[in-house]
Motif scaffolding. Structure first.
Motif, PDB file in Angstrom:
ATOM      1  N   ILE A   1       0.822  -1.124   0.110  1.00 15.62           N
ATOM      2  CA  ILE A   1      -0.131  -0.102   0.066  1.00 15.62           C
ATOM      3  C   ILE A   1       0.957   1.388  -0.002  1.00 15.62           C
ATOM      4  CG2 ILE A   1      -1.838   1.256   1.213  1.00 15.62           C
ATOM      5  CD1 ILE A   1      -2.463  -1.725   0.046  1.00 15.62           C
ATOM      6  N   SER A   2       1.872   1.124   0.797  1.00 15.41           N
ATOM      7  CA  SER A   2       3.059   2.259   0.955  1.00 15.41           C
ATOM      8  C   SER A   2       4.087   1.616   1.406  1.00 15.41           C
ATOM      9  CB  SER A   2       2.342   3.441   1.761  1.00 15.41           C
ATOM     10  OG  SER A   2       2.533   2.942   2.978  1.00 15.41           O
TER      11      SER A   2
ATOM     12  N   LEU B   1     -16.240   4.941  10.750  1.00 13.27           N
ATOM     13  CA  LEU B   1     -15.541   6.094  10.626  1.00 13.27           C
ATOM     14  C   LEU B   1     -13.985   5.978  10.657  1.00 13.27           C
ATOM     15  CD1 LEU B   1     -15.416   9.248  10.628  1.00 13.27           C
ATOM     16  CD2 LEU B   1     -15.502   9.315  13.131  1.00 13.27           C
ATOM     17  N   HIS B   2     -13.161   6.010   9.721  1.00 13.06           N
ATOM     18  CA  HIS B   2     -11.981   5.505   9.231  1.00 13.06           C
ATOM     19  C   HIS B   2     -10.873   6.696   8.986  1.00 13.06           C
ATOM     20  CE1 HIS B   2      -9.273   2.544   6.774  1.00 13.06           C
ATOM     21  NE2 HIS B   2      -8.663   2.794   8.063  1.00 13.06           N
ATOM     22  N   GLY B   3      -9.796   6.848   9.912  1.00 12.78           N
ATOM     23  CA  GLY B   3      -8.938   7.942   9.628  1.00 12.78           C
ATOM     24  C   GLY B   3      -7.592   7.501   9.219  1.00 12.78           C
ATOM     25  N   ALA B   4      -6.688   8.257   8.457  1.00 12.67           N
ATOM     26  CA  ALA B   4      -5.696   8.039   8.093  1.00 12.67           C
ATOM     27  C   ALA B   4      -4.812   9.358   7.700  1.00 12.67           C
ATOM     28  CB  ALA B   4      -5.660   7.241   6.898  1.00 12.67           C
ATOM     29  N   SER B   5      -3.482   9.480   7.818  1.00 16.78           N
ATOM     30  CA  SER B   5      -3.030  10.460   7.307  1.00 16.78           C
ATOM     31  C   SER B   5      -3.155  11.222   5.978  1.00 16.78           C
ATOM     32  CB  SER B   5      -1.308  10.385   7.766  1.00 16.78           C
ATOM     33  OG  SER B   5      -1.067  10.253   9.051  1.00 16.78           O
ATOM     34  N   ARG B   6      -3.075  10.021   5.128  1.00 20.32           N
ATOM     35  CA  ARG B   6      -3.451  10.415   3.543  1.00 20.32           C
ATOM     36  C   ARG B   6      -4.152   9.306   3.012  1.00 20.32           C
ATOM     37  NH1 ARG B   6       1.771  11.394   5.648  1.00 20.32           N
ATOM     38  NH2 ARG B   6       1.972   9.290   5.988  1.00 20.32           N
ATOM     39  N   SER B   7      -4.744   9.490   1.911  1.00 16.95           N
ATOM     40  CA  SER B   7      -5.880   8.949   1.334  1.00 16.95           C
ATOM     41  C   SER B   7      -5.283   7.334   0.831  1.00 16.95           C
ATOM     42  CB  SER B   7      -6.394   9.673   0.294  1.00 16.95           C
ATOM     43  OG  SER B   7      -5.637   9.800  -0.836  1.00 16.95           O
ATOM     44  N   TRP B   8      -3.991   7.407   0.399  1.00 13.82           N
ATOM     45  CA  TRP B   8      -3.550   6.140  -0.036  1.00 13.82           C
ATOM     46  C   TRP B   8      -3.319   5.223   1.001  1.00 13.82           C
ATOM     47  CZ3 TRP B   8      -1.045  10.879  -0.920  1.00 13.82           C
ATOM     48  CH2 TRP B   8       0.128  11.012  -0.044  1.00 13.82           C
TER      49      TRP B   8
ATOM     50  N   TYR C   1      -8.772  -0.308   1.968  1.00 14.24           N
ATOM     51  CA  TYR C   1     -10.079  -0.991   1.687  1.00 14.24           C
ATOM     52  C   TYR C   1     -10.989  -0.052   1.462  1.00 14.24           C
ATOM     53  CZ  TYR C   1      -7.488  -5.006   3.820  1.00 14.24           C
ATOM     54  OH  TYR C   1      -6.459  -6.121   3.873  1.00 14.24           O
ATOM     55  N   ARG C   2     -10.581   1.291   1.027  1.00 13.11           N
ATOM     56  CA  ARG C   2     -11.842   2.125   0.842  1.00 13.11           C
ATOM     57  C   ARG C   2     -12.709   1.657  -0.025  1.00 13.11           C
ATOM     58  NH1 ARG C   2      -9.986   7.526  -2.026  1.00 13.11           N
ATOM     59  NH2 ARG C   2     -12.086   8.172  -2.644  1.00 13.11           N
ATOM     60  N   GLU C   3     -11.978   1.556  -1.290  1.00  7.84           N
ATOM     61  CA  GLU C   3     -13.000   1.163  -2.443  1.00  7.84           C
ATOM     62  C   GLU C   3     -14.123  -0.075  -2.194  1.00  7.84           C
ATOM     63  OE1 GLU C   3     -10.816   0.432  -6.025  1.00  7.84           O
ATOM     64  OE2 GLU C   3      -9.848   2.405  -6.006  1.00  7.84           O
ATOM     65  N   GLU C   4     -13.407  -1.048  -1.411  1.00 10.23           N
ATOM     66  CA  GLU C   4     -14.397  -2.086  -1.049  1.00 10.23           C
ATOM     67  C   GLU C   4     -15.503  -1.698  -0.288  1.00 10.23           C
ATOM     68  OE1 GLU C   4     -14.162  -6.340   1.420  1.00 10.23           O
ATOM     69  OE2 GLU C   4     -12.287  -5.564   0.685  1.00 10.23           O
ATOM     70  N   LEU C   5     -15.037  -0.891   1.110  1.00  8.09           N
ATOM     71  CA  LEU C   5     -16.219  -0.476   1.946  1.00  8.09           C
ATOM     72  C   LEU C   5     -16.970   0.489   1.221  1.00  8.09           C
ATOM     73  CD1 LEU C   5     -13.815  -0.171   4.962  1.00  8.09           C
ATOM     74  CD2 LEU C   5     -15.408  -2.140   4.392  1.00  8.09           C
ATOM     75  N   GLU C   6     -16.596   1.426   0.289  1.00  2.97           N
ATOM     76  CA  GLU C   6     -17.637   2.342  -0.416  1.00  2.97           C
ATOM     77  C   GLU C   6     -18.721   1.728  -1.276  1.00  2.97           C
ATOM     78  OE1 GLU C   6     -14.948   6.353  -0.351  1.00  2.97           O
ATOM     79  OE2 GLU C   6     -14.772   5.053  -1.994  1.00  2.97           O
TER      80      GLU C   6
ATOM     81  N   TRP D   1      -7.155  14.928  -2.476  1.00  3.94           N
ATOM     82  CA  TRP D   1      -8.349  14.277  -1.519  1.00  3.94           C
ATOM     83  C   TRP D   1      -9.215  15.407  -1.530  1.00  3.94           C
ATOM     84  CZ3 TRP D   1     -10.386  10.269   0.238  1.00  3.94           C
ATOM     85  CH2 TRP D   1     -11.204  10.135   1.137  1.00  3.94           C
ATOM     86  N   LYS D   2     -10.486  14.873  -1.745  1.00  5.41           N
ATOM     87  CA  LYS D   2     -11.742  15.850  -1.802  1.00  5.41           C
ATOM     88  C   LYS D   2     -12.838  15.556  -0.340  1.00  5.41           C
ATOM     89  CE  LYS D   2      -9.942  17.953  -5.077  1.00  5.41           C
ATOM     90  NZ  LYS D   2      -9.206  19.348  -5.098  1.00  5.41           N
ATOM     91  N   GLY D   3     -12.253  14.544   0.038  1.00  6.54           N
ATOM     92  CA  GLY D   3     -13.502  14.146   1.126  1.00  6.54           C
ATOM     93  C   GLY D   3     -13.169  14.830   2.590  1.00  6.54           C
ATOM     94  N   GLU D   4     -13.790  14.126   3.724  1.00  4.65           N
ATOM     95  CA  GLU D   4     -13.608  14.642   4.915  1.00  4.65           C
ATOM     96  C   GLU D   4     -12.328  15.008   5.374  1.00  4.65           C
ATOM     97  OE1 GLU D   4     -14.552  16.578   7.409  1.00  4.65           O
ATOM     98  OE2 GLU D   4     -16.566  15.581   7.718  1.00  4.65           O
ATOM     99  N   THR D   5     -12.004  15.704   6.185  1.00  8.23           N
ATOM    100  CA  THR D   5     -10.754  16.064   6.657  1.00  8.23           C
ATOM    101  C   THR D   5     -10.568  16.062   8.103  1.00  8.23           C
ATOM    102  OG1 THR D   5     -10.795  18.459   6.385  1.00  8.23           O
ATOM    103  CG2 THR D   5      -9.717  17.163   4.629  1.00  8.23           C
ATOM    104  N   GLY D   6      -9.617  15.739   8.932  1.00  8.79           N
ATOM    105  CA  GLY D   6      -9.586  16.177  10.284  1.00  8.79           C
ATOM    106  C   GLY D   6      -9.308  14.526  10.992  1.00  8.79           C
TER     107      GLY D   6
END
Length: 292
Positions: A19-20, A177-184, A188-193, A217-222
């Protein structure tokens, strides 16, 4: 000295997805029959310089799947992950034969809402919940199926793989509600969406805490703990009807627990699993501290 064969399988890496540089998804053939409940963990081990090192890793895969899947973050000072990150497809490692853990879905309390809060790899047990429920739901097995893969309590029709001792009725809903520093880092984002777009019983909200490092990234931040009250209210969750599950970084878990307690959640309505805890011998990858 190798682990005793009565307690361990010789497992094998069958797939890996980077993933990274410090995040990896691995799929493992455990090497023998391996029963578990969605939300539990497996203990993986390596041998180095004649010594055995083991760590617990939450299982991403559903009990319906043939292989075990894990979402692992590299801990440079860790006893296991540096070696685990060196393994390639076909390489072997040790896997204890018995799964453990109590971070399973609460179906006993009567609360029908389930708030799932995680950071990065802390999404692992929640993916296991969702995959299990989604499979049965797609097969038309009741309005809210899956309890035969989410409980170990007793064999009532559909009750050995999720949690609780009865089939999960249609009133139950999951809010993630799932948090990360960066979107990459959302492996499992695509699967869960996709599941959230289709299943009326599941909502998923990813949030990036360092949007300046991720301008696309255009989604929620924080941070998720800062967003917790916002989405608890937006989703209409109430303490008397909602069980909260907190999984991931210890500061997120501690902060979220405090926020929920001040909002009226009682101790018995919150469960947590803390990752990356500094211990006497270094850093562990998935130290479980489940509150009941």
């Amino acid at each position: 000295m190798p682990p005793s064969t009565d307690k361990h399988y010789q497992a094998r890496i069958v797939e890996r997805r980077d993933i990274s540089p410090d995040l990896r998804v691995v799929r493992v053939d455990p090497g023998g029959p391996f029963k578990f409940i969605a939300g539990q963990y497996a203990t993986l081990g390596i041998e180095r310089d004649g010594r055995r090192f083991e760590r617990a890793y939450s299982i991403v895969s559903s009990p319906y799947e043939d292989f075990l899947e894990f979402f692992v973050e590299l801990v440079p000072q860790g006893d296991v992950t540096p070696d685990l990150f060196k393994l390639n497809i076909g390489d072997t490692l040790f896997c204890r034969k018995i799964a453990k853990g109590r971070f399973t879905l609460d179906l006993r309390s009567g609360r029908t809402q389930h708030l799932l809060v995680s950071t990065v790899t802390g999404i692992a047990p929640f993916v296991s919940y969702v995959r299990t429920l989604y499979r049965d739901w797609k097969n038309g097995d009741g309005a809210m199926p899956g309890t035969d893969k989410m409980s170990g309590a007793q064999k009532i029709p559909g009750a050995d793989k999720i949690s609780g001792a009865q089939r999960m009725p249609g009133a139950h809903k999951l809010f993630c509600l799932h948090g990360a520093s960066r979107s990459w880092e959302f492996a499992y984002r695509e699967e869960l969406e996709r599941v959230a777009a289709e299943a009326p019983w599941f909502k998923y909200l990813p949030a990036v805490s360092r949007p300046w490092e991720d301008p696309e990234w255009k989604g929620e931040t924080g941070r998720v703990d800062d967003l917790l009250r916002k989405y608890e209210e937006a989703w209409g969750l109430r303490p008397e009807a909602t069980t909260a599950y907190l999984c991931g970084h210890p500061s997120m878990v501690e902060n979220s627990r405090g926020i929920l307690q001040r909002a009226g959640w009682k101790k018995e309505a919150m469960f947590d699993e803390v990752y990356f805890v500094q211990g006497k011998s270094g850093v562990t990858n998935a130290a479980e501290t489940v509150s009941t």
